[in-house]
Design a protein around this motif. Structure first.
Motif, short mmCIF file in Angstrom:
data_model
loop_
_atom_site.label_atom_id
_atom_site.label_comp_id
_atom_site.label_asym_id
_atom_site.label_seq_id
_atom_site.Cartn_x
_atom_site.Cartn_y
_atom_site.Cartn_z
N MET A 7 5.66 10.75 -0.57
CA MET A 7 5.35 10.41 0.81
C MET A 7 4.10 9.53 0.89
N ASP A 8 3.08 9.86 0.09
CA ASP A 8 1.85 9.07 0.13
C ASP A 8 2.10 7.63 -0.32
N LEU A 9 2.96 7.46 -1.30
CA LEU A 9 3.29 6.12 -1.78
C LEU A 9 4.00 5.33 -0.68
N TRP A 10 4.87 6.00 0.06
CA TRP A 10 5.55 5.36 1.18
C TRP A 10 4.53 4.90 2.23
N VAL A 11 3.56 5.76 2.54
CA VAL A 11 2.53 5.42 3.52
C VAL A 11 1.72 4.22 3.05
N LEU A 12 1.34 4.21 1.77
CA LEU A 12 0.57 3.07 1.25
C LEU A 12 1.40 1.80 1.32
N ARG A 13 2.65 1.86 0.91
CA ARG A 13 3.50 0.66 0.95
C ARG A 13 3.65 0.14 2.37
N ARG A 14 3.86 1.04 3.33
CA ARG A 14 3.99 0.63 4.73
C ARG A 14 2.68 0.01 5.24
N THR A 15 1.57 0.59 4.82
CA THR A 15 0.26 0.08 5.24
C THR A 15 0.03 -1.32 4.68
N LEU A 16 0.30 -1.51 3.40
CA LEU A 16 0.11 -2.82 2.78
C LEU A 16 1.05 -3.86 3.41
N THR A 17 2.29 -3.46 3.68
CA THR A 17 3.25 -4.36 4.33
C THR A 17 2.75 -4.75 5.71
N TRP A 18 2.23 -3.78 6.47
CA TRP A 18 1.70 -4.07 7.80
C TRP A 18 0.50 -5.02 7.71
N MET A 19 -0.38 -4.76 6.76
CA MET A 19 -1.57 -5.61 6.61
C MET A 19 -1.19 -7.05 6.31
N LEU A 20 -0.17 -7.25 5.49
CA LEU A 20 0.27 -8.61 5.18
C LEU A 20 0.95 -9.27 6.37
N ALA A 21 1.75 -8.52 7.09
CA ALA A 21 2.49 -9.08 8.23
C ALA A 21 1.59 -9.32 9.44
N ASN A 22 0.46 -8.65 9.49
CA ASN A 22 -0.45 -8.73 10.64
C ASN A 22 -1.86 -9.07 10.19
N GLU A 23 -1.99 -10.12 9.40
CA GLU A 23 -3.29 -10.45 8.79
C GLU A 23 -4.40 -10.61 9.81
N ASP A 24 -4.14 -11.29 10.93
CA ASP A 24 -5.19 -11.51 11.93
C ASP A 24 -5.70 -10.19 12.49
N GLU A 25 -4.78 -9.28 12.81
CA GLU A 25 -5.18 -7.98 13.33
C GLU A 25 -5.84 -7.14 12.25
N ALA A 26 -5.28 -7.15 11.05
CA ALA A 26 -5.83 -6.36 9.94
C ALA A 26 -7.23 -6.82 9.57
N ASP A 27 -7.50 -8.10 9.71
CA ASP A 27 -8.84 -8.61 9.40
C ASP A 27 -9.91 -8.06 10.33
N GLY A 28 -9.50 -7.50 11.47
CA GLY A 28 -10.44 -6.90 12.40
C GLY A 28 -10.93 -5.53 11.94
N TYR A 29 -10.35 -5.01 10.89
CA TYR A 29 -10.73 -3.70 10.36
C TYR A 29 -11.48 -3.89 9.04
N ALA A 30 -12.64 -3.28 8.93
CA ALA A 30 -13.38 -3.35 7.67
C ALA A 30 -12.61 -2.64 6.56
N LEU A 31 -12.03 -1.50 6.89
CA LEU A 31 -11.24 -0.70 5.95
C LEU A 31 -10.04 -0.13 6.68
N VAL A 32 -9.00 0.12 5.93
CA VAL A 32 -7.85 0.83 6.46
C VAL A 32 -7.75 2.13 5.68
N ILE A 33 -7.75 3.24 6.41
CA ILE A 33 -7.75 4.56 5.76
C ILE A 33 -6.33 5.05 5.57
N VAL A 34 -6.03 5.45 4.34
CA VAL A 34 -4.72 6.00 3.98
C VAL A 34 -4.94 7.43 3.49
#
Length: 167
Positions: A1-28
């Motif tokens: 499950m944790d691997l799924w969460v990380l993969r989804r998070t990384l996919t979101w960060m790539l697809a939403n770079e402008d929004e993701a850049d607004g976060y210093a860190l993303v907590i998983v």
């Protein structure tokens, strides 16, 4: 499950770079089962090697209670992934047992103060003292503190008085 969460998070960060850049860190968050999985560090590093998101943008959250029960495994996981650039937060510090014995050797970057201490710090002097004590200990060890609560002006002022870094 944790691997799924990380993969989804990384996919979101790539697809939403402008929004993701607004976060210093993303907590998983990591589950207790992950702490017991000897293969997890290698699997996670493999995900980072296949993905252009820098590992330093990810901060893994490990609950205090789970670290207490799996101190050796947690320490090894943290040490390995920190070398790769990942960051860590010890979540809900104060909810486990023998906290002072293990935290001095745990290489986390952030520590969240147990929620009940934060919530009740405004009206309960004992909870205020506990939150302040944890904050001082964590700062002495060179780490940052976090209070995870719905922020309000009064709570923010109390956390400022205690010296908490992030609300």
């Amino acid at each position: 499950m944790d691997l799924w969460v990380l993969r989804r998070t990384l996919t979101w960060m790539l697809a939403n770079e402008d929004e993701a850049d607004g976060y210093a860190l993303v907590i998983v968050p990591l589950s207790p089962a992950s702490l017991k999985n000897e293969d997890l560090p290698g699997v996670l590093m493999g995900e980072f090697m296949e993905n252009p998101v820098p590992p330093g943008r990810i901060c893994f959250a490990i609950p205090d209670h789970d670290v207490v029960e799996n101190a050796a495994e947690a320490g090894e996981l943290i040490s390995t992934l920190r070398e790769f650039g990942c960051r860590f937060v010890l979540d809900e510090f104060g909810s486990g047992h023998d906290n002072y014995d293990y935290i001095k050797n745990l290489e986390v970057d952030f520590v969240t103060v147990k929620s009940s201490f934060v919530t009740d710090a405004q009206k309960n002097p004992k909870d205020f003292a506990m939150a302040k004590s944890i904050n001082e200990l964590v700062h002495f060890m060179g780490k940052k503190t976090v209070a995870k609560q719905a922020a309000g002006a009064a709570l923010a002022e109390t956390m400022k008085e205690i010296g908490i870094d992030f609300v």
